[in-house]
Structures are given as C-alpha cells and as structure tokens.
Design an enzyme around this catalytic site. Structure first.
Site, PDB file in Angstrom:
ATOM      1  N   ASN A  88      -3.619   4.903  -7.553  1.00  0.00           N
ATOM      2  CA  ASN A  88      -2.760   4.541  -6.425  1.00  0.00           C
ATOM      3  C   ASN A  88      -2.299   5.748  -5.630  1.00  0.00           C
ATOM      4  OD1 ASN A  88      -3.222   1.948  -7.022  1.00  0.00           O
ATOM      5  ND2 ASN A  88      -1.247   1.562  -8.025  1.00  0.00           N
ATOM      6  N   ARG A 112      -7.023  -3.294  -1.641  1.00  0.00           N
ATOM      7  CA  ARG A 112      -5.747  -3.290  -0.939  1.00  0.00           C
ATOM      8  C   ARG A 112      -5.545  -1.985  -0.157  1.00  0.00           C
ATOM      9  NH1 ARG A 112      -1.806  -6.691   0.920  1.00  0.00           N
ATOM     10  NH2 ARG A 112       0.157  -5.612   0.994  1.00  0.00           N
ATOM     11  N   ASP A 130      -6.215  -7.118  -5.884  1.00  0.00           N
ATOM     12  CA  ASP A 130      -5.928  -8.099  -6.922  1.00  0.00           C
ATOM     13  C   ASP A 130      -5.183  -9.299  -6.348  1.00  0.00           C
ATOM     14  OD1 ASP A 130      -7.038  -6.666  -9.044  1.00  0.00           O
ATOM     15  OD2 ASP A 130      -5.266  -5.405  -9.146  1.00  0.00           O
TER      16      ASP A 130
HETATM   17  N1  EPU Z   1       5.251  -6.818   0.765  1.00  0.00           N
HETATM   18  C1  EPU Z   1       5.536  -7.606   1.847  1.00  0.00           C
HETATM   19  N2  EPU Z   1       5.145  -7.163   3.087  1.00  0.00           N
HETATM   20  C2  EPU Z   1       4.485  -5.996   3.256  1.00  0.00           C
HETATM   21  C3  EPU Z   1       4.191  -5.192   2.133  1.00  0.00           C
HETATM   22  C4  EPU Z   1       4.583  -5.638   0.888  1.00  0.00           C
HETATM   23  O1  EPU Z   1       6.131  -8.666   1.728  1.00  0.00           O
HETATM   24  O2  EPU Z   1       4.175  -5.651   4.399  1.00  0.00           O
HETATM   25  C5  EPU Z   1       5.652  -7.280  -0.572  1.00  0.00           C
HETATM   26  C6  EPU Z   1       4.418  -7.583  -1.442  1.00  0.00           C
HETATM   27  O3  EPU Z   1       3.930  -8.878  -1.198  1.00  0.00           O
HETATM   28  C7  EPU Z   1       4.976  -7.398  -2.821  1.00  0.00           C
HETATM   29  C8  EPU Z   1       5.964  -6.249  -2.651  1.00  0.00           C
HETATM   30  O4  EPU Z   1       6.289  -6.223  -1.265  1.00  0.00           O
HETATM   31  O5  EPU Z   1       5.669  -8.550  -3.210  1.00  0.00           O
HETATM   32  C9  EPU Z   1       5.442  -4.905  -3.094  1.00  0.00           C
HETATM   33  O6  EPU Z   1       4.288  -4.550  -2.364  1.00  0.00           O
HETATM   34  P1  EPU Z   1       3.882  -3.030  -2.048  1.00  0.00           P
HETATM   35  O7  EPU Z   1       3.577  -2.933  -0.612  1.00  0.00           O
HETATM   36  O8  EPU Z   1       4.925  -2.116  -2.619  1.00  0.00           O
HETATM   37  O9  EPU Z   1       2.571  -2.860  -2.914  1.00  0.00           O
HETATM   38  P2  EPU Z   1       1.142  -2.377  -2.449  1.00  0.00           P
HETATM   39  O10 EPU Z   1       1.267  -1.120  -1.683  1.00  0.00           O
HETATM   40  O11 EPU Z   1       0.377  -3.483  -1.877  1.00  0.00           O
HETATM   41  C10 EPU Z   1       0.840  -0.872  -4.565  1.00  0.00           C
HETATM   42  C11 EPU Z   1      -0.188  -0.720  -5.648  1.00  0.00           C
HETATM   43  C12 EPU Z   1      -0.117  -1.880  -6.627  1.00  0.00           C
HETATM   44  C13 EPU Z   1       1.290  -1.967  -7.191  1.00  0.00           C
HETATM   45  C14 EPU Z   1       2.315  -2.071  -6.044  1.00  0.00           C
HETATM   46  C15 EPU Z   1       3.753  -2.060  -6.517  1.00  0.00           C
HETATM   47  C16 EPU Z   1      -1.959   0.418  -4.484  1.00  0.00           C
HETATM   48  C17 EPU Z   1      -3.351   0.397  -3.989  1.00  0.00           C
HETATM   49  N3  EPU Z   1      -1.511  -0.693  -5.049  1.00  0.00           N
HETATM   50  O12 EPU Z   1       0.488  -2.054  -3.865  1.00  0.00           O
HETATM   51  O13 EPU Z   1      -1.012  -1.527  -7.693  1.00  0.00           O
HETATM   52  O14 EPU Z   1       1.394  -3.092  -8.028  1.00  0.00           O
HETATM   53  O15 EPU Z   1       2.142  -0.949  -5.140  1.00  0.00           O
HETATM   54  O16 EPU Z   1       4.043  -0.932  -7.225  1.00  0.00           O
HETATM   55  O17 EPU Z   1      -1.284   1.437  -4.411  1.00  0.00           O
HETATM   56  C18 EPU Z   1      -2.615  -1.825  -9.362  1.00  0.00           C
HETATM   57  O18 EPU Z   1      -2.731  -0.600  -9.384  1.00  0.00           O
HETATM   58  O19 EPU Z   1      -3.177  -2.559 -10.220  1.00  0.00           O
HETATM   59  C19 EPU Z   1      -1.815  -2.441  -8.312  1.00  0.00           C
HETATM   60  C20 EPU Z   1      -1.841  -3.718  -8.020  1.00  0.00           C
END
Ligand code: EPU
Length: 438
Positions: free
Chosen positions: A35, A112, A136
């Site tokens: 990440n 993502r 995922d």
């Molecule tokens: N969210 C929104 N709107 C947005 C962005 C996020 O509602 O515009 C919500 C999401 O739906 C979720 C929450 O905010 O409920 C957290 O989302 P976030 O944006 O923080 O996560 P992400 O950037 O999509 C990264 C990691 C994930 C990890 C999450 C939380 C990457 C590629 N992915 O996702 O990692 O679970 O942060 O820490 O960096 C994994 O490595 O297996 C994985 C899924």
C-alpha cells in the site's frame, strides 16, 4: 537490467496446502508495503527523470501497476540485485516526459490503487481518463472524497459508462477538510497539490505510515510538505519543472509483519520478524500482548513469542493509529481459537466479513450482527477446503490451516499473490507445514 515482466501465471495457479504446524522458529524478513509502493510508483508520473525504488515486494498488484504506468508512458525495468527473495526487487522507472492521460480501462479496473494516478495526472497535465478503480470487494468503495478534494482545487469531473474523465486548467491550492481520513484520497490530493499554484491544506488527513512514506519520497523530489505523520498536511505548490526524480526505499509492510506474528500466535513459537517497525504497529502490539503473546522490539525488527492458548479480547478497526481493517481477518482467526468470546467491530468496510463463512468451515464459531462479528473461541480447528476471497483474508485462511488438525486446501490463491511476497516460502522457512501444489 531487464524490462519489467509479470510474475508467471504459474505462480498464481494451483492451491496452497497447509497442515497443523508448530512451534515456528527462526527469522522472517518483512517485504516492502504494497500500500506504499503502488503510490510511490504513481508519484513517478510527476517529474521527468530516472527513479530507483528499492524493497519493492514481488506481488501481483505491483505487476498490474507497472503495466498501467507503462501504458501511461513510463519505462519500468528490474535492476538485478543479489537477494531479491529477502530484499525485494529494485525497480528503475524512467519518465521521459511523454506521458499519456488515458489509462487503459482493462488494467485500471483491476486494482484500487489505479485511482492514485488521477492526482499526479491532473496536477501535471490537467487531464485524466480512467476506469473506476477495482480492488478487493468489500462492498461499495466510493471515491467521492477524492473527487470533492480535487474539485476544490479546480478540477471538474464527468462520468462515462464505466469510467471517469477529469479536467483542470491548472490546479490551485485549497483548504480541504476530509469527511473521513481516506488513505487513497489523502494520497491523491497530496500528489495533486505538489505542483498546484499556492498552498493546499488537507485537514483530517489519513496518517498511515504508508502516507508518510509517500510524503518522504515527494519531499525528496522537491515537494514542500509540512505536517508529515499528522492529521493536517500543508503542501506549498512548486513549479512542476522544479521537481526531480529520486531514489527511495519502500517502507516495511506492517500487514505482512502482522501475518507472520499471527502465525506464531496460532502455532506457538519464537520468531524474529526482521524489518517490522514497532512504532507503526503499536495498537496491534498492545492487543497481541493482551491476548497473551510476548512482543519485544529489537534493533532491526520485532521479536514475538507465543505458547499456549490465547485470551479473547474485543477489537474495533479504525483509521491509523487504530487497529487497521487489514489486520482484522488475522485477528478474527486468532480469536477463533482463543479462550473466551470477543466482539470484533468493523468501522471501515461494513462488507468486509465474507471470509467468515470460510473460517466456519474449519469449525470456528462466529456470527455476524451488522458490522460486528461475535467470535466464540473453540479449542480446535479442523482442516477444510476453503476459498480466498481477498488478499488479507486469504492469508488468514493459510494461518488458520497451520493450526487446524488434518489437511487444509486454500483455493483462489491469486488473491494472496496480489499482496504477499512468497507467503508460503516464508512460513515454510519458519517450520510451517505449508506448500503450493499445482
Ligand atoms: N471512502 C469513501 N469515499 C472515498 C474514499 C473512501 O466513502 O472517496 C470510504 C471507503 O469506502 C471506506 C473508507 O472510506 O469505507 C476507507 O477507505 P480508504 O480510502 O481509506 O481506503 P483505500 O485507500 O481505498 C487503502 C488500502 C486498503 C486498506 C484501506 C484502509 C490501498 C491500495 N488500499 O484503501 O488495503 O484496507 O486503505 O486502511 O492502499 C489491502 O491492502 O488488502 C487493502 C484493502
């Protein structure tokens, strides 16, 4: 040096077979963080030049990101190093300034992190055309927070059938307050703000260590960022032409580190997790200690010991520095055999419980109530045939298999390969009875 090539398809085919193991002993080296590295690679879009990224995990998502960035005009090569099994790969990324802004949909919708090219492309070129990001399946994963922040900086967006078109006639600084500390949105806004005109403030920013890692790389490229590691990031935009390429080492993967620790918890043992950074995992270490494990920092990692049955503790996932949602499948697996009953509350992804059905096949006693899981620890798990539903849950099923009597077969292991650098080899080197079978 060699042109970047994907892991062979063979590596992602087959199944993982695990049997009851333990105690685990020895040392395991933690790979670089998925990440973090995916965003570090995207940052190379911002400035021309030759980048060198070290400690890059050998995982499927890096392959996909490399493919996407190659289509956008970067050249990515592997630099030969003596011990990539331990140290990860070293990548050379060449940005010759000829950058495309249309991301091929069939690549972008597979991960993502593809959304993280939006900030740099809008910041540098004022246009982007990309599929809505995949990754995922935890239920809805909107990008509204990304888009609102970028709109505040002057971007406009329209949606096509399955994608997103962004345009900006020069981004400008803005005061942005995130309604949720989204990891991806914080990273996108950071990269967009680096060469926007004026100052951008991101309040309620995510504070994950991987964001700190990205900030350090951007800083070494010439970005002016204050508040690294805090909830308020201040970015003073600089001219794009003043940014330069850099060399950077990817931060250690705290989720992979936690995976090896949870294997010790399930099997018993005494293991040095080399490269794990305890200050990035404090809340988790405190829960592990509450569950009965012995955790001690070392000069270059974390020493973990465990014997006997774990104790049940309640867990709630939260943005960093809280317990990461990515640790949860491991924790639920450990609680599945702990002494007592625990409630696990998921506060980030209400849909992130699909693996529980698979854990039940081992005889685990887990019920779901909304965004809570009630885990009643059982004394023994029994081997089962299970399917990995996503990266982290897949790894947790492997760990469960190491504590279950009889044989366990984990299928759909391409999910695990997307995020884990040789999980099986690393566990086997600690003495676990686990292998890949075609
Ligand atoms: N969210 C929104 N709107 C947005 C962005 C996020 O509602 O515009 C919500 C999401 O739906 C979720 C929450 O905010 O409920 C957290 O989302 P976030 O944006 O923080 O996560 P992400 O950037 O999509 C990264 C990691 C994930 C990890 C999450 C939380 C990457 C590629 N992915 O996702 O990692 O679970 O942060 O820490 O960096 C994994 O490595 O297996 C994985 C899924």
């Amino acid at each position: 040096m060699s042109e970047y090539s994907r892991l062979s398809d063979d590596q992602s085919s087959g199944v993982i077979v695990a049997a009851q193991s333990g105690p685990l002993t020895g040392e395991v080296t933690v790979p670089g963080a998925k990440n973090s590295v995916l965003k570090l690679m995207a940052a190379a879009l911002l400035a021309d030049g030759v980048y060198e990224l070290s400690h890059v995990p050998r995982i499927g998502d890096v392959d996909i990101m490399a493919e996407l960035l190659t289509q956008l005009g970067l050249r990515i090569e592997k630099i030969a190093i003596p011990n990539p099994e331990q140290d990860g790969q070293k990548l050379r990324i060449v940005n010759s300034g000829n950058i495309a802004t249309v991301a091929p949909f069939e690549i972008a919708d597979r991960i993502r992190a593809s959304v993280n090219v939006v900030g740099p492309l809008l910041g540098r070129l004022g246009e982007v055309d990309i599929a809505l990001p995949g990754g995922d399946d935890f239920g809805g994963r909107p990008i509204d927070i990304h888009l609102r922040g970028l709109e505040a900086m002057g971007a406009t967006f329209t949606f096509s059938d399955d994608g997103l078109i962004g345009r900006a006639n020069g981004l400008h600084g803005a005061d942005i307050s995130l309604e949720f500390p989204s990891v991806g949105a914080t990273e996108n806004l950071l990269m967009a703000a680096v060469c926007a005109t004026g100052t951008t403030t991101i309040a309620n920013a995510a504070r994950e260590p991987e964001i700190g890692d990205l900030c350090l790389m951007l800083r070494s490229m010439g970005a002016h960022i204050e508040g690294i590691g805090t909830q308020q990031l201040v970015i003073h935009g600089v001219a794009q032409t003043s940014l330069q390429s850099t060399t950077h080492t990817t931060v250690a993967d705290r989720v992979q580190a936690a995976t090896y620790m949870s294997a010790v918890a399930m099997c018993g043992g005494d293991v040095h997790v080399k490269g794990a950074i305890i200050t990035h995992m404090e809340m988790l270490m405190s829960r592990f200690t509450d569950m009965g494990m012995t955790i001690a920092p070392t000069d270059d990692g974390i020493h973990v010991r465990s014997s006997g049955r774990l104790s049940a503790v309640d867990i709630s996932t939260l943005p960093y520095p809280g317990i990461a949602t990515d640790y949860k499948p491991l924790l639920v697996t450990m609680l599945g055999v702990s002494d007592g009953t625990a409630v696990v509350t998921e506060n980030l992804y209400p849909g992130r419980f699909r693996y529980i059905e698979e854990l039940r096949k081992f005889g685990a006693d887990i019920t779901i109530d909304g965004h809570h899981a009630v885990v009643r620890g059982v004394e023994h798990l029994t081997g089962a045939v299970v399917h990995a539903p996503d990266i982290r849950a897949g790894a947790a099923l492997v760990v469960a298999g190491l504590a279950a009597s009889g044989m366990t077969e984990i299928r759909d292991i391409h999910h695990i390969d997307r995020g884990y650098d040789d999980l099986v080899g690393r566990l086997a080197a600690l003495g676990a009875a686990v292998s890949r079978v075609d």
